[in-house]
Design a protein around this motif. Structure first.
Motif, PDB file in Angstrom:
ATOM      1  N   SER A  48       0.826  -1.209   0.000  1.00  0.00           N
ATOM      2  CA  SER A  48       0.000   0.000   0.000  1.00  0.00           C
ATOM      3  C   SER A  48       0.860   1.259   0.000  1.00  0.00           C
ATOM      4  O   SER A  48       0.516   2.257  -0.647  1.00  0.00           O
ATOM      5  CB  SER A  48      -0.942   0.001   1.210  1.00  0.00           C
ATOM      6  OG  SER A  48      -1.908  -1.030   1.084  1.00  0.00           O
ATOM      7  N   THR A  49       1.988   1.206   0.713  1.00  0.00           N
ATOM      8  CA  THR A  49       2.921   2.341   0.698  1.00  0.00           C
ATOM      9  C   THR A  49       3.408   2.592  -0.726  1.00  0.00           C
ATOM     10  O   THR A  49       3.447   3.735  -1.196  1.00  0.00           O
ATOM     11  CB  THR A  49       4.117   2.063   1.622  1.00  0.00           C
ATOM     12  OG1 THR A  49       3.640   1.917   2.966  1.00  0.00           O
ATOM     13  CG2 THR A  49       5.128   3.194   1.569  1.00  0.00           C
ATOM     14  N   LEU A  50       3.769   1.513  -1.415  1.00  0.00           N
ATOM     15  CA  LEU A  50       4.222   1.651  -2.800  1.00  0.00           C
ATOM     16  C   LEU A  50       3.134   2.249  -3.673  1.00  0.00           C
ATOM     17  O   LEU A  50       3.393   3.166  -4.471  1.00  0.00           O
ATOM     18  CB  LEU A  50       4.644   0.283  -3.340  1.00  0.00           C
ATOM     19  CG  LEU A  50       5.030   0.225  -4.824  1.00  0.00           C
ATOM     20  CD1 LEU A  50       6.187   1.156  -5.124  1.00  0.00           C
ATOM     21  CD2 LEU A  50       5.363  -1.210  -5.235  1.00  0.00           C
ATOM     22  N   LEU A  51       1.910   1.770  -3.520  1.00  0.00           N
ATOM     23  CA  LEU A  51       0.810   2.276  -4.346  1.00  0.00           C
ATOM     24  C   LEU A  51       0.575   3.765  -4.078  1.00  0.00           C
ATOM     25  O   LEU A  51       0.347   4.543  -5.008  1.00  0.00           O
ATOM     26  CB  LEU A  51      -0.470   1.477  -4.070  1.00  0.00           C
ATOM     27  CG  LEU A  51      -1.531   1.590  -5.172  1.00  0.00           C
ATOM     28  CD1 LEU A  51      -1.136   0.744  -6.377  1.00  0.00           C
ATOM     29  CD2 LEU A  51      -2.890   1.143  -4.661  1.00  0.00           C
ATOM     30  N   ASN A  52       0.643   4.166  -2.805  1.00  0.00           N
ATOM     31  CA  ASN A  52       0.453   5.579  -2.463  1.00  0.00           C
ATOM     32  C   ASN A  52       1.552   6.451  -3.074  1.00  0.00           C
ATOM     33  O   ASN A  52       1.293   7.578  -3.508  1.00  0.00           O
ATOM     34  CB  ASN A  52       0.433   5.757  -0.945  1.00  0.00           C
ATOM     35  CG  ASN A  52      -0.842   5.240  -0.319  1.00  0.00           C
ATOM     36  OD1 ASN A  52      -1.857   5.071  -0.993  1.00  0.00           O
ATOM     37  ND2 ASN A  52      -0.801   4.966   0.970  1.00  0.00           N
ATOM     38  N   ILE A  53       2.775   5.928  -3.112  1.00  0.00           N
ATOM     39  CA  ILE A  53       3.875   6.663  -3.742  1.00  0.00           C
ATOM     40  C   ILE A  53       3.653   6.757  -5.248  1.00  0.00           C
ATOM     41  O   ILE A  53       3.839   7.813  -5.860  1.00  0.00           O
ATOM     42  CB  ILE A  53       5.223   5.987  -3.422  1.00  0.00           C
ATOM     43  CG1 ILE A  53       5.562   6.176  -1.938  1.00  0.00           C
ATOM     44  CG2 ILE A  53       6.338   6.556  -4.299  1.00  0.00           C
ATOM     45  CD1 ILE A  53       6.752   5.368  -1.462  1.00  0.00           C
ATOM     46  N   LEU A  54       3.218   5.664  -5.854  1.00  0.00           N
ATOM     47  CA  LEU A  54       2.948   5.670  -7.299  1.00  0.00           C
ATOM     48  C   LEU A  54       1.875   6.698  -7.647  1.00  0.00           C
ATOM     49  O   LEU A  54       1.931   7.327  -8.706  1.00  0.00           O
ATOM     50  CB  LEU A  54       2.498   4.284  -7.758  1.00  0.00           C
ATOM     51  CG  LEU A  54       3.512   3.150  -7.635  1.00  0.00           C
ATOM     52  CD1 LEU A  54       2.877   1.829  -8.067  1.00  0.00           C
ATOM     53  CD2 LEU A  54       4.764   3.427  -8.449  1.00  0.00           C
ATOM     54  N   GLY A  55       0.899   6.870  -6.756  1.00  0.00           N
ATOM     55  CA  GLY A  55      -0.194   7.800  -7.020  1.00  0.00           C
ATOM     56  C   GLY A  55       0.034   9.212  -6.531  1.00  0.00           C
ATOM     57  O   GLY A  55      -0.830  10.079  -6.700  1.00  0.00           O
ATOM     58  N   GLY A  56       1.181   9.454  -5.890  1.00  0.00           N
ATOM     59  CA  GLY A  56       1.474  10.801  -5.413  1.00  0.00           C
ATOM     60  C   GLY A  56       0.832  11.149  -4.085  1.00  0.00           C
ATOM     61  O   GLY A  56       0.843  12.307  -3.676  1.00  0.00           O
ATOM     62  N   LEU A  57       0.272  10.148  -3.390  1.00  0.00           N
ATOM     63  CA  LEU A  57      -0.339  10.401  -2.087  1.00  0.00           C
ATOM     64  C   LEU A  57       0.700  10.396  -0.968  1.00  0.00           C
ATOM     65  O   LEU A  57       0.431  10.869   0.134  1.00  0.00           O
ATOM     66  CB  LEU A  57      -1.411   9.339  -1.782  1.00  0.00           C
ATOM     67  CG  LEU A  57      -2.570   9.237  -2.770  1.00  0.00           C
ATOM     68  CD1 LEU A  57      -3.532   8.145  -2.334  1.00  0.00           C
ATOM     69  CD2 LEU A  57      -3.294  10.568  -2.893  1.00  0.00           C
ATOM     70  N   GLU A  58       1.872   9.857  -1.261  1.00  0.00           N
ATOM     71  CA  GLU A  58       2.940   9.757  -0.282  1.00  0.00           C
ATOM     72  C   GLU A  58       4.261   9.983  -1.008  1.00  0.00           C
ATOM     73  O   GLU A  58       4.382   9.647  -2.190  1.00  0.00           O
ATOM     74  CB  GLU A  58       2.903   8.352   0.354  1.00  0.00           C
ATOM     75  CG  GLU A  58       3.601   8.226   1.677  1.00  0.00           C
ATOM     76  CD  GLU A  58       3.284   6.895   2.357  1.00  0.00           C
ATOM     77  OE1 GLU A  58       4.202   6.345   2.984  1.00  0.00           O
ATOM     78  OE2 GLU A  58       2.138   6.417   2.244  1.00  0.00           O
TER      79      GLU A  58
END
Length: 208
Positions: A48-58
């Motif tokens: 989930s951390t990776l996905l948030n980084i991919l989407g610019g949320l993190e």
């Protein structure tokens, strides 16, 4: 054509009075136009951390992400606005000032999407009046309203029973067939991974 590119993504969490925790240790992969990619791995692997980084949320600690501006999100817990109706929730991504097709066009598209996910008669209902499966259908329609190049999905069937989850996957596959939309899905579900073209396993902070 490459739609999404992750190059050596690292994420370190710094906690007070504890040693830094390296969750992502150099993740690299790319997703082509129209490709569907599943990311699997044990709980706590950093999916989930990776996905948030991919989407610019993190923000990543280091590394580079290249992605289109027009992306859609589908979350495990739906993230619907409780005070808004079904159709208002679907229209939310069009209200950021960057979508320029006009309200009537998006309104028509929202109605068509909700009809296709089986909620054409629930436009004015609130999220509290819907089942979990129905809320995820709303979230699915919301993710597709701007016709994004890329959809990121975080455990989209995780809160649903197996039958409802299978129905959500069937609807998404049906809606995305014949389009060039790319999908990155984080999932524990073999059924969800099975609708994808490629499966990546996240282990020890890297793609195995």
């Amino acid at each position: 054509m490459i739609v999404l590119s992750a190059d050596n993504i690292k994420k370190v969490f710094k906690l007070p009075h504890q040693a830094p925790i390296g969750v992502l240790k150099g993740v690299s992969f790319s997703v082509s136009n129209g490709e569907k990619v599943a990311i699997v791995g044990r709980s706590g692997a950093g999916k989930s951390t990776l996905l948030n980084i991919l989407g610019g949320l993190e923000k990543a600690t280091s590394g580079e992400v290249s992605r289109p501006k027009n992306i859609g999100f589908i979350f495990q817990s739906y993230h619907l606005m409780p005070e808004l109706t079904v159709i208002e929730n679907v229209l939310l991504p069009t209200m950021n000032g960057k979508c320029t097709l006009g309200r009537e066009i998006y309104l028509q598209r929202a109605k068509e999407l909700l009809e296709r996910v089986g909620l054409g008669d629930r436009l004015e209902h609130l999220p509290a009046e819907l089942s979990g499966g129905e809320r995820q259908r709303v979230a699915l329609a919301r993710a597709l309203i701007t016709e994004p190049e890329l959809v990121l999905a975080d455990e989209p069937t995780g809160n649903l029973d197996s039958m409802t989850g299978a129905e959500i996957l069937r609807i998404f596959k049906e809606l995305s067939e014949g389009t060039s939309v790319s999908l990155v899905i984080v999932t524990h579900s073999p059924e969800a991974a099975a609708i994808c073209d490629r499966v990546l396993r996240l282990e020890n902070g890297m793609i195995a």
